[in-house]
Design an enzyme around this catalytic site. Structure first.
Site, PDB file in Angstrom:
ATOM      1  N   ASP A 202      46.227  41.032  38.115  1.00 18.41           N
ATOM      2  CA  ASP A 202      46.739  42.671  37.110  1.00 18.41           C
ATOM      3  C   ASP A 202      45.301  43.164  36.753  1.00 18.41           C
ATOM      4  OD1 ASP A 202      47.564  44.375  35.317  1.00 18.41           O
ATOM      5  OD2 ASP A 202      49.120  43.270  33.889  1.00 18.41           O
ATOM      6  N   GLU A 204      44.708  46.121  35.119  1.00 20.42           N
ATOM      7  CA  GLU A 204      45.542  46.839  34.413  1.00 20.42           C
ATOM      8  C   GLU A 204      45.604  48.668  35.412  1.00 20.42           C
ATOM      9  OE1 GLU A 204      47.073  48.658  31.958  1.00 20.42           O
ATOM     10  OE2 GLU A 204      45.789  47.589  30.636  1.00 20.42           O
ATOM     11  N   ASN A 205      46.651  48.810  34.543  1.00 18.71           N
ATOM     12  CA  ASN A 205      47.586  50.181  35.206  1.00 18.71           C
ATOM     13  C   ASN A 205      48.442  49.493  36.705  1.00 18.71           C
ATOM     14  OD1 ASN A 205      47.669  51.903  33.074  1.00 18.71           O
ATOM     15  ND2 ASN A 205      46.113  52.412  33.088  1.00 18.71           N
ATOM     16  N   ASP A 280      48.942  45.141  27.327  1.00 24.05           N
ATOM     17  CA  ASP A 280      48.667  46.477  26.120  1.00 24.05           C
ATOM     18  C   ASP A 280      50.353  45.725  25.542  1.00 24.05           C
ATOM     19  OD1 ASP A 280      50.923  46.639  28.021  1.00 24.05           O
ATOM     20  OD2 ASP A 280      50.721  49.061  27.985  1.00 24.05           O
ATOM     21  N   HIS A 399      85.223  17.845  38.647  1.00 20.21           N
ATOM     22  CA  HIS A 399      86.591  18.779  39.642  1.00 20.21           C
ATOM     23  C   HIS A 399      87.786  17.836  39.790  1.00 20.21           C
ATOM     24  CE1 HIS A 399      86.679  14.930  42.416  1.00 20.21           C
ATOM     25  NE2 HIS A 399      85.508  15.270  41.310  1.00 20.21           N
TER      26      HIS A 399
HETATM   27  O1  AHR Z   1      49.122  46.547  34.876  1.00 17.98           O
HETATM   28  C1  AHR Z   1      50.302  46.297  34.891  1.00 17.98           C
HETATM   29  C2  AHR Z   1      50.878  46.591  33.383  1.00 17.98           C
HETATM   30  O2  AHR Z   1      50.513  47.887  32.811  1.00 17.98           O
HETATM   31  C3  AHR Z   1      49.636  45.693  31.586  1.00 17.98           C
HETATM   32  O3  AHR Z   1      49.984  45.101  32.035  1.00 17.98           O
HETATM   33  C4  AHR Z   1      50.454  46.921  30.613  1.00 17.98           C
HETATM   34  O4  AHR Z   1      49.379  46.834  29.580  1.00 17.98           O
HETATM   35  C5  AHR Z   1      50.502  47.722  31.265  1.00 17.98           C
HETATM   36  O5  AHR Z   1      51.671  48.022  31.204  1.00 17.98           O
END
Ligand code: AHR
Length: 482
Positions: A202, A204-205, A280, A399
């Protein structure tokens, strides 16, 4: 020696070390985690049984006897005080007071480590931990590594079951402001081979399974009951690795340049730490965490391989009850179908009727309970097991005329035999098959979504050999209602 001693020897020391199951340094004797009980809101720290050892689960059990406990703190063993506590609201609110996320039920993820009982962190959707004010965690494009051990059977397609580096204000601050391990089967961003779940990054976005923003064939579906997931990043270079936390080594699923998308090179890491949520504070995901660390510096593969050897030697298990198949008396499980096209179904009851029903995050709590079973020592044979309804205590799967029902235990030997099943490896090489103790040529089967005990030689419609091996193989999964 613990994993963090190995990282230190490799020149990439831990800057955060979190576990509710064991000490991650050979000499660590401090607190691992804190629980709070509902009866009087008192808290108690749980430490290891010995220096470097497994958590003292008995201390939790006695403190929480007769009440409910939540995990309030997962301490940082690195000495930097990067502890994890209840995550605050951010881009999204959590379901608890003030927009905070929920805390995990302290008894929902029982296991054993080296033969000693321990508890993991069971993250139901809505649960999350965070530290937005850390010390020593990578920022900007600084190098770091991390691993975590998860329950590979407990995941979903919500955003985002993560462990690792995130934003300090709990908001989406743009591409490259996170670097966390993700586990689950969401396909909104990247994904890998098969149907998931996948280990991804992850950033972000975007959840990334390799160089491409969407599909990367080298990131496999991976669902070991105990799963080691590894992620590391340094300037224009990162890697995803993974393996079985019970045996064997790590495989590398990606090792190369930052993704083909703008904003991820250089990275803009902020150095907060999250568990169970997105950067987020997206709270839609589920999963289970046992241990994890973050390092300063980019660990070598050899260092991580030595950490994996330490992990497999630690002896993670679902318990000794029945050959490590997850059917430990006292635990609660859901039993998921493995027949292709039906893997969203679980053994489930409506009143006394037993079927395989579709259960998902949005299902009602009644439906989740109707698909959750408390494993009991076999009523008719103590080396096998019985399944008591999570929702209807005293009633067991049994059963009658080869069909499955949920009925109250009347104490007769007919009932106790009818309600006893002996686990064996799944006939299709997945999960577990459940053999009737009094009709030992018959296994628990679903057929047209109804529950039976069946063989392939009988004359009943449900004795049909077609798809038999799949229909009688069940994945012992994390419970929908713990
Ligand atoms: O990158 C995936 C997600 O996107 C993150 O965890 C979050 O912060 C955003 O909604």
């Amino acid at each position: 020696q613990g994993p963090c001693d190995i990282y230190a020897a490799g020149g990439t020391p831990c800057v955060a070390a979190h576990s509710t199951t064991r000490a991650l340094y050979g000499s660590y004797t401090g607190a691992l985690y804190q629980v709070r009980r509902s009866s009087d809101n008192a808290t108690r720290d749980v430490g290891p049984l010995t220096a470097g050892g497994v958590a003292d689960a008995a201390a939790q059990d006695s403190f929480c006897a007769g009440t409910t406990c939540l995990i309030t703190v997962v301490y940082d063993q690195s000495g930097r005080n990067n502890r994890l506590t209840q995550a605050p609201p951010g881009g999204f609110n959590g379901p608890a007071a003030g927009g905070y996320d929920n805390l995990a039920n302290a008894t929902a993820a029982p296991i054993t480590v080296g033969g000693h009982k321990a508890y993991g962190v069971y993250v139901a959707p809505g649960t999350g931990y965070r530290n937005n004010n850390t010390n020593g965690v990578a920022t900007g494009d600084q190098p770091e590594g991390m691993y975590a051990i998860f329950d590979g059977t407990h995941y979903n397609g919500g955003c985002c079951f993560d462990y690792g580096n995130a934003e300090r204000n709990s908001r989406d601050n743009g591409n490259g402001t996170m670097e966390a391990i993700y586990f689950g089967n969401i396909k909104v961003w990247g994904y890998g081979a098969g149907n998931g779940p996948w280990i991804m990054a992850d950033l972000e976005n975007g959840l990334f399974s390799g160089i491409n923003t969407r599909y990367n064939a080298n990131d496999p579906s991976i669902g070991h009951r105990f799963l080691t997931a590894v992620l590391k990043g340094e300037p224009n270079h990162w890697s995803i690795r993974g393996g079985n936390a019970q045996s064997g080594g790590l495989s590398t699923f990606y090792n190369g340049a930052r993704p083909n998308a703008s904003g991820y090179n250089p990275m803009k890491k902020e150095g907060a730490i999250i568990l169970g949520i997105g950067g987020d504070n997206s709270v839609g995901a589920r999963g289970t965490f046992y241990e994890g660390v973050m390092t300063s510096g980019y660990p070598s593969d050899a260092t991580e391989n030595a950490v994996q050897a330490n992990i497999t030697a630690a002896g993670y298990s679902t318990g000794s009850g029945s050959g490590g198949n997850g059917l430990t008396p006292g635990s609660t499980v859901s039993l998921r179908a493995t027949t292709a096209g039906y893997t969203d179904r679980y053994i489930h009851h409506t009143g006394s009727t037993v079927d395989t029903g579709v259960v998902a995050d949005g299902s009602s709590s009644t439906e989740k309970g109707n698909a959750s079973w408390i494993v009991r020592t076999g009523l008719g044979n103590s080396s096998c097991v019985s399944f008591e309804s999570r929702n209807t205590s005293g009633q067991y799967l049994r059963h009658r005329n080869y069909q499955l029902y949920l009925n109250a235990n009347d104490g007769t030997s007919t009932f106790t035999q009818d309600a006893t099943f002996c686990p064996e490896p799944g006939r299709n090489s997945q999960g577990t098959s459940l053999r009737s103790v009094n009709f030992p040529d018959r296994l628990v089967r679903h057929f047209n979504n109804v529950g039976y005990i069946a063989n392939t030689s009988g004359s009943n419609t449900f004795d049909n050999p077609n798809a038999y091996d799949d229909d009688v193989s069940w994945l012992v999964s994390a419970p929908w209602a713990p």
